[in-house]
Design a protein around this motif. Structure first.
Motif, PDB file in Angstrom:
ATOM      1  N   LEU A  25       0.827  -1.204   0.000  1.00 42.70           N
ATOM      2  CA  LEU A  25       0.000   0.000   0.000  1.00 42.70           C
ATOM      3  C   LEU A  25       0.868   1.263   0.000  1.00 42.70           C
ATOM      4  O   LEU A  25       0.632   2.187  -0.778  1.00 42.70           O
ATOM      5  CB  LEU A  25      -0.932  -0.003   1.213  1.00 42.70           C
ATOM      6  CG  LEU A  25      -1.828   1.209   1.366  1.00 42.70           C
ATOM      7  CD1 LEU A  25      -2.924   1.185   0.307  1.00 42.70           C
ATOM      8  CD2 LEU A  25      -2.430   1.239   2.748  1.00 42.70           C
ATOM      9  N   THR A  28       2.682   1.666  -3.329  1.00 41.63           N
ATOM     10  CA  THR A  28       1.762   2.112  -4.375  1.00 41.63           C
ATOM     11  C   THR A  28       1.357   3.573  -4.170  1.00 41.63           C
ATOM     12  O   THR A  28       1.218   4.324  -5.138  1.00 41.63           O
ATOM     13  CB  THR A  28       0.506   1.224  -4.394  1.00 41.63           C
ATOM     14  OG1 THR A  28       0.914  -0.134  -4.603  1.00 41.63           O
ATOM     15  CG2 THR A  28      -0.455   1.636  -5.477  1.00 41.63           C
ATOM     16  N   ALA A  29       1.197   3.987  -2.921  1.00 43.91           N
ATOM     17  CA  ALA A  29       0.756   5.357  -2.617  1.00 43.91           C
ATOM     18  C   ALA A  29       1.731   6.404  -3.134  1.00 43.91           C
ATOM     19  O   ALA A  29       1.340   7.535  -3.434  1.00 43.91           O
ATOM     20  CB  ALA A  29       0.569   5.522  -1.112  1.00 43.91           C
TER      21      ALA A  29
END
Length: 109
Positions: A25, A28-29
């Motif tokens: 996460l 990807t952020a």
């Protein structure tokens, strides 16, 4: 760390899997942060938060692949981006007084 915390239909959550998912996460952020900075500045911009998210996401993902899953392919594919991210954090910190500008006109134009 390998005991199941939750068993959802096809997904078993363990503490290691949560660490791996959190790393993914964060990794990807960083693209959303870079997209926002580029849109805001109206030029290609890679803010420091991009590299901080890269480092933290890759460290968590690498920990998952080393201790949680013991997957050599995952270790190799995560270790290189992590090293590049560390290098870029140090490069940005070393040259933080200078304004970084990306100008068109390279061979790809």
């Amino acid at each position: 760390m390998h005991e199941a915390l939750a068993d959802l239909h096809l997904l078993t959550l363990t503490p290691w899997k949560i660490i791996g998912l959190l790393g993914t996460l964060l990794f990807t952020a960083r693209w959303f942060v870079q997209f926002y900075a580029t849109k805001k500045n109206r030029k290609v911009t890679v803010p420091m938060s991009f590299w901080y998210l890269s480092v933290s996401g890759s460290v968590l993902t690498l920990a998952y692949f080393i201790w949680g899953k013991n997957d050599s392919v995952g270790i190799i594919q995560t270790a290189f981006p992590m090293l590049v991210s560390f290098y870029n954090v140090f490069a940005h910190l070393r040259h933080r007084d200078r304004q970084e500008t990306v100008k068109p006109g390279g061979p790809e134009d």
